[in-house]
Design a protein around this motif. Structure first.
Motif, PDB file in Angstrom:
ATOM      1  N   ARG A  37     -13.423  48.693  56.863  1.00  0.00           N
ATOM      2  CA  ARG A  37     -12.948  49.031  55.523  1.00  0.00           C
ATOM      3  C   ARG A  37     -12.920  50.537  55.292  1.00  0.00           C
ATOM      4  NH1 ARG A  37     -13.069  44.781  51.811  1.00  0.00           N
ATOM      5  NH2 ARG A  37     -12.675  42.845  52.965  1.00  0.00           N
ATOM      6  N   THR A  38     -13.429  51.294  56.244  1.00  0.00           N
ATOM      7  CA  THR A  38     -13.487  52.747  56.108  1.00  0.00           C
ATOM      8  C   THR A  38     -12.264  53.373  56.776  1.00  0.00           C
ATOM      9  OG1 THR A  38     -15.898  52.650  56.184  1.00  0.00           O
ATOM     10  CG2 THR A  38     -14.897  54.793  56.566  1.00  0.00           C
ATOM     11  N   ARG A  39     -11.487  54.110  56.005  1.00  0.00           N
ATOM     12  CA  ARG A  39     -10.235  54.684  56.503  1.00  0.00           C
ATOM     13  C   ARG A  39     -10.458  55.546  57.734  1.00  0.00           C
ATOM     14  NH1 ARG A  39      -7.902  59.614  56.175  1.00  0.00           N
ATOM     15  NH2 ARG A  39      -5.602  59.720  56.233  1.00  0.00           N
ATOM     16  N   ASP A  40     -11.437  56.417  57.695  1.00  0.00           N
ATOM     17  CA  ASP A  40     -11.642  57.332  58.814  1.00  0.00           C
ATOM     18  C   ASP A  40     -12.071  56.590  60.077  1.00  0.00           C
ATOM     19  OD1 ASP A  40     -10.879  59.491  57.342  1.00  0.00           O
ATOM     20  OD2 ASP A  40     -12.901  60.178  56.879  1.00  0.00           O
ATOM     21  N   PHE A  41     -12.827  55.512  59.916  1.00  0.00           N
ATOM     22  CA  PHE A  41     -13.183  54.738  61.104  1.00  0.00           C
ATOM     23  C   PHE A  41     -11.950  54.052  61.677  1.00  0.00           C
ATOM     24  CE2 PHE A  41     -14.478  50.806  63.243  1.00  0.00           C
ATOM     25  CZ  PHE A  41     -15.278  51.344  64.238  1.00  0.00           C
ATOM     26  N   ARG A  42     -11.048  53.568  60.804  1.00  0.00           N
ATOM     27  CA  ARG A  42      -9.812  52.956  61.300  1.00  0.00           C
ATOM     28  C   ARG A  42      -8.980  53.968  62.078  1.00  0.00           C
ATOM     29  NH1 ARG A  42      -9.515  50.831  56.009  1.00  0.00           N
ATOM     30  NH2 ARG A  42      -7.680  52.116  55.556  1.00  0.00           N
ATOM     31  N   LEU A  43      -8.943  55.214  61.611  1.00  0.00           N
ATOM     32  CA  LEU A  43      -8.218  56.253  62.344  1.00  0.00           C
ATOM     33  C   LEU A  43      -8.887  56.539  63.690  1.00  0.00           C
ATOM     34  CD1 LEU A  43      -7.394  58.693  59.414  1.00  0.00           C
ATOM     35  CD2 LEU A  43      -5.726  57.443  60.815  1.00  0.00           C
ATOM     36  N   LEU A  44     -10.218  56.591  63.688  1.00  0.00           N
ATOM     37  CA  LEU A  44     -10.945  56.788  64.942  1.00  0.00           C
ATOM     38  C   LEU A  44     -10.637  55.653  65.905  1.00  0.00           C
ATOM     39  CD1 LEU A  44     -13.214  58.719  66.170  1.00  0.00           C
ATOM     40  CD2 LEU A  44     -14.803  56.907  65.520  1.00  0.00           C
ATOM     41  N   LEU A  45     -10.588  54.435  65.370  1.00  0.00           N
ATOM     42  CA  LEU A  45     -10.312  53.260  66.191  1.00  0.00           C
ATOM     43  C   LEU A  45      -8.869  53.278  66.711  1.00  0.00           C
ATOM     44  CD1 LEU A  45     -12.039  50.746  66.924  1.00  0.00           C
ATOM     45  CD2 LEU A  45     -10.880  49.543  65.066  1.00  0.00           C
ATOM     46  N   ALA A  46      -7.928  53.683  65.844  1.00  0.00           N
ATOM     47  CA  ALA A  46      -6.518  53.758  66.269  1.00  0.00           C
ATOM     48  C   ALA A  46      -6.337  54.799  67.365  1.00  0.00           C
ATOM     49  CB  ALA A  46      -5.625  54.084  65.076  1.00  0.00           C
ATOM     50  N   GLY A  47      -6.997  55.948  67.217  1.00  0.00           N
ATOM     51  CA  GLY A  47      -6.928  56.975  68.257  1.00  0.00           C
ATOM     52  C   GLY A  47      -7.504  56.474  69.570  1.00  0.00           C
ATOM     53  N   ALA A  48      -8.642  55.760  69.482  1.00  0.00           N
ATOM     54  CA  ALA A  48      -9.244  55.200  70.692  1.00  0.00           C
ATOM     55  C   ALA A  48      -8.309  54.192  71.341  1.00  0.00           C
ATOM     56  CB  ALA A  48     -10.586  54.549  70.354  1.00  0.00           C
ATOM     57  N   ALA A  49      -7.622  53.376  70.514  1.00  0.00           N
ATOM     58  CA  ALA A  49      -6.704  52.372  71.054  1.00  0.00           C
ATOM     59  C   ALA A  49      -5.561  53.035  71.825  1.00  0.00           C
ATOM     60  CB  ALA A  49      -6.147  51.508  69.923  1.00  0.00           C
ATOM     61  N   ALA A  50      -4.965  54.080  71.240  1.00  0.00           N
ATOM     62  CA  ALA A  50      -3.847  54.760  71.899  1.00  0.00           C
ATOM     63  C   ALA A  50      -4.286  55.392  73.214  1.00  0.00           C
ATOM     64  CB  ALA A  50      -3.269  55.828  70.961  1.00  0.00           C
ATOM     65  N   ALA A  51      -5.425  56.095  73.181  1.00  0.00           N
ATOM     66  CA  ALA A  51      -5.901  56.767  74.389  1.00  0.00           C
ATOM     67  C   ALA A  51      -6.308  55.770  75.466  1.00  0.00           C
ATOM     68  CB  ALA A  51      -7.070  57.680  74.041  1.00  0.00           C
ATOM     69  N   GLN A  52      -7.017  54.706  75.059  1.00  0.00           N
ATOM     70  CA  GLN A  52      -7.479  53.724  76.037  1.00  0.00           C
ATOM     71  C   GLN A  52      -6.312  52.961  76.658  1.00  0.00           C
ATOM     72  OE1 GLN A  52     -10.444  52.993  77.328  1.00  0.00           O
ATOM     73  NE2 GLN A  52     -11.563  54.532  76.181  1.00  0.00           N
ATOM     74  N   PHE A  53      -5.312  52.649  75.840  1.00  0.00           N
ATOM     75  CA  PHE A  53      -4.152  51.924  76.367  1.00  0.00           C
ATOM     76  C   PHE A  53      -3.459  52.751  77.450  1.00  0.00           C
ATOM     77  CE2 PHE A  53       0.383  50.854  76.268  1.00  0.00           C
ATOM     78  CZ  PHE A  53       0.309  49.498  76.500  1.00  0.00           C
ATOM     79  N   GLY A  54      -3.205  54.024  77.149  1.00  0.00           N
ATOM     80  CA  GLY A  54      -2.574  54.886  78.147  1.00  0.00           C
ATOM     81  C   GLY A  54      -3.420  55.060  79.380  1.00  0.00           C
ATOM     82  N   ALA A  55      -4.735  55.222  79.172  1.00  0.00           N
ATOM     83  CA  ALA A  55      -5.635  55.429  80.307  1.00  0.00           C
ATOM     84  C   ALA A  55      -5.658  54.212  81.221  1.00  0.00           C
ATOM     85  CB  ALA A  55      -7.042  55.749  79.803  1.00  0.00           C
ATOM     86  N   HIS A  56      -5.561  53.013  80.657  1.00  0.00           N
ATOM     87  CA  HIS A  56      -5.613  51.819  81.497  1.00  0.00           C
ATOM     88  C   HIS A  56      -4.275  51.504  82.152  1.00  0.00           C
ATOM     89  CE1 HIS A  56      -9.550  51.227  79.568  1.00  0.00           C
ATOM     90  NE2 HIS A  56      -9.817  50.611  80.700  1.00  0.00           N
ATOM     91  N   VAL A  57      -3.191  52.036  81.619  1.00  0.00           N
ATOM     92  CA  VAL A  57      -1.935  52.015  82.377  1.00  0.00           C
ATOM     93  C   VAL A  57      -2.094  52.886  83.623  1.00  0.00           C
ATOM     94  CG1 VAL A  57       0.487  52.742  82.378  1.00  0.00           C
ATOM     95  CG2 VAL A  57      -0.436  51.494  80.416  1.00  0.00           C
ATOM     96  N   THR A  58      -2.680  54.063  83.419  1.00  0.00           N
ATOM     97  CA  THR A  58      -2.873  54.997  84.534  1.00  0.00           C
ATOM     98  C   THR A  58      -3.912  54.507  85.523  1.00  0.00           C
ATOM     99  OG1 THR A  58      -2.199  56.838  83.148  1.00  0.00           O
ATOM    100  CG2 THR A  58      -3.474  57.396  85.083  1.00  0.00           C
ATOM    101  N   LEU A  59      -4.846  53.660  85.060  1.00  0.00           N
ATOM    102  CA  LEU A  59      -5.829  53.079  85.976  1.00  0.00           C
ATOM    103  C   LEU A  59      -5.139  52.361  87.132  1.00  0.00           C
ATOM    104  CD1 LEU A  59      -8.894  52.405  86.415  1.00  0.00           C
ATOM    105  CD2 LEU A  59      -8.445  50.267  85.209  1.00  0.00           C
ATOM    106  N   VAL A  60      -3.982  51.766  86.837  1.00  0.00           N
ATOM    107  CA  VAL A  60      -3.174  51.132  87.882  1.00  0.00           C
ATOM    108  C   VAL A  60      -2.201  52.136  88.490  1.00  0.00           C
ATOM    109  CG1 VAL A  60      -1.428  49.365  88.337  1.00  0.00           C
ATOM    110  CG2 VAL A  60      -3.354  48.861  86.834  1.00  0.00           C
TER     111      VAL A  60
END
Length: 453
Positions: A14-37
């Motif tokens: 419910r906290t806006r800033d945590f949602r932004l932190l989570l969205a940033g983590a999602a974008a970075a992690q998604f790209g990183a796991h594409v590169t993992l392969v």
């Protein structure tokens, strides 16, 4: 009502800033796991790298944790965390973006891949230490397990979807072009972090302190607490064999099982389902079994499934490999949520950067060593033999935990007793239990629990 108060009432999402932190983590992690392969496939398919060269590439990605892990914590404690994370994301985006550019120009070499891995690894050290140190500033302590669980869910979701898409992109576009996804992910992460509004005052410098003194304070905090020492030992051992797996799995799947890039991505995605299941259930399991107990139970129960990796060459193939990884990843995520939340509760705010960096140095400093060992074993004895050594190693991971005071505890200590401990009268050797639960009788120990949100 303050941001912290709203988080306590409504939960971290419910906290806006945590949602932004989570969205940033999602974008970075998604790209990183594409590169993992994609990145190992660039080396194997486009540059015809040997098993040892792939291991060296994996080692380069994590070498910074061993080389600059300790001073990074002292530097992070002197800086505002969000601007530091944004700068780290920009550096990683530029470095990763250079790979497809060089590939298109026809000048890509293993030397460039090593350089990109070293640069992104160094930026990741600062990002990760700042990220873990910023979360307790953003959320109240009784929301940390939920917050860490949400972040692990994002990471596990990226592990499920990223490799599958990465393998598909490699097969469709070529390995070097698939790396574009990682550069875009880091750029999106920087944009999300830049929108966080939570006020973050610059840490006030303490007169008369030096970098060496700050590093020493972080080391004393971690090494002076037996629970943190044993968690560091077990995690460092687990990371050594995780790196050994990362250095050899692509070579094994491509050259031993004969899989195409798309199939490699699907195997790694299927394996990551275990982590996706583990993240949201970690808090429930910790509440039911006890946060201390789940730390040693999770690797003890799931570690033996690593033996399915070397067996997959002769029976079951890729499906058996994915099953073994899925169960091991489930245990790793449950373990991580429990121990990271405990560390964040235990540590005073002004020491968070140094505590996290010291533990990252001890825990993640084994990654480049494991990667080099994996590459050397695969080159000398074959990828299957390297995976067999890796699987046997995972059986040893819970041993430091089982030989510690954790085995006799249900819940982890919290509050000032955990930070300034004295040895309780438990009938156990004082050296073993120092740093667990101070000045409390047996009834107090049973009743005290770490907040699980």
């Amino acid at each position: 009502m303050s941001v912290t108060s709203r988080a306590a009432v409504n939960g971290p999402l419910r906290t806006r800033d945590f949602r932004l932190l989570l969205a940033g983590a999602a974008a970075a992690q998604f790209g990183a796991h594409v590169t993992l392969v994609a990145l190992p496939l660039v080396a194997v398919l486009e540059l015809d790298a040997s098993a040892f060269q792939v291991g060296l590439l994996t080692a380069a990605e994590t070498a910074a944790f061993l080389v600059i892990g300790l001073p990074a914590g002292a530097w992070v404690d002197r800086m505002r965390k969000v601007p530091l994370m944004i700068r780290a994301d920009v550096v990683r985006a530029v470095a990763m973006g250079s790979v497809p550019m060089a590939g298109v120009a026809g000048v890509l070499t293993m030397a460039q891949l090593y350089a990109v891995a070293l640069v992104t690894g160094a930026a990741t050290v600062f990002f990760d230490v700042a990220h873990q140190s910023f979360l307790p500033h953003l959320l109240p302590r009784d929301q940390l397990v939920k917050g860490n669980g949400a972040l692990e869910t994002v990471r596990s979701s990226a592990q499920v979807t990223g490799p599958g898409l990465g393998g598909g992109l490699v097969q469709l576009l070529g390995a070097h072009l698939a790396v574009v996804a990682d550069a875009v992910g880091y750029a999106l992460s920087a944009l999300c972090l830049g929108r966080i509004r939570q006020s973050e005052p610059r840490p006030e410098p303490v007169p008369g302190t030096s970098l060496r003194a700050d590093i020493g304070e972080g080391l004393r905090f971690v090494l002076g607490r037996p629970l943190l020492r044993v968690i560091a030992a077990a995690t460092g051992l687990g990371n050594f064999f995780t790196a050994l797996l990362m250095a050899t799995q692509t070579v094994f799947l491509v050259r031993v099982l004969g899989l195409e890039p798309g199939a490699v991505g699907l195997v790694l995605s299927a394996a990551a389902v275990g982590g996706l299941v583990g993240a949201p259930t970690a808090g429930v399991l910790a509440a039911r079994c006890g946060q201390a107990r789940i730390i040693w139970l999770s690797p003890l129960v799931t570690g033996p499934f690593a033996l399915l990796w070397p067996l997959s060459e002769r029976m079951g193939g890729a499906a058996l490999f994915a099953l073994g990884s899925g169960v091991v990843f489930f245990g790793a995520v449950v373990y991580n949520v429990a121990q990271v939340s405990f560390r964040q509760v235990l540590c005073p705010p002004h020491l968070l950067g140094r505590m996290n960096a010291t533990l990252r140095f001890l825990m993640w400093g084994t990654l480049p060593l494991g990667a080099l060992a994996g590459g050397a074993l695969a080159d000398g004895f074959g990828a299957r033999a390297a995976l067999l050594c890796c699987a046997v190693g995972f059986l040893a991971v819970p041993l430091p935990l089982l030989l510690s005071a954790l085995r006799g505890m249900r819940d982890l200590p919290t509050g000032p007793d955990a930070v300034h401990p004295t040895a309780p009268d438990t009938g156990t050797d004082d050296a073993t239990v120092t740093g667990t639960e101070a000045g409390s009788d047996r009834r107090d120990r049973r009743d005290r629990t770490t907040p699980l949100g």
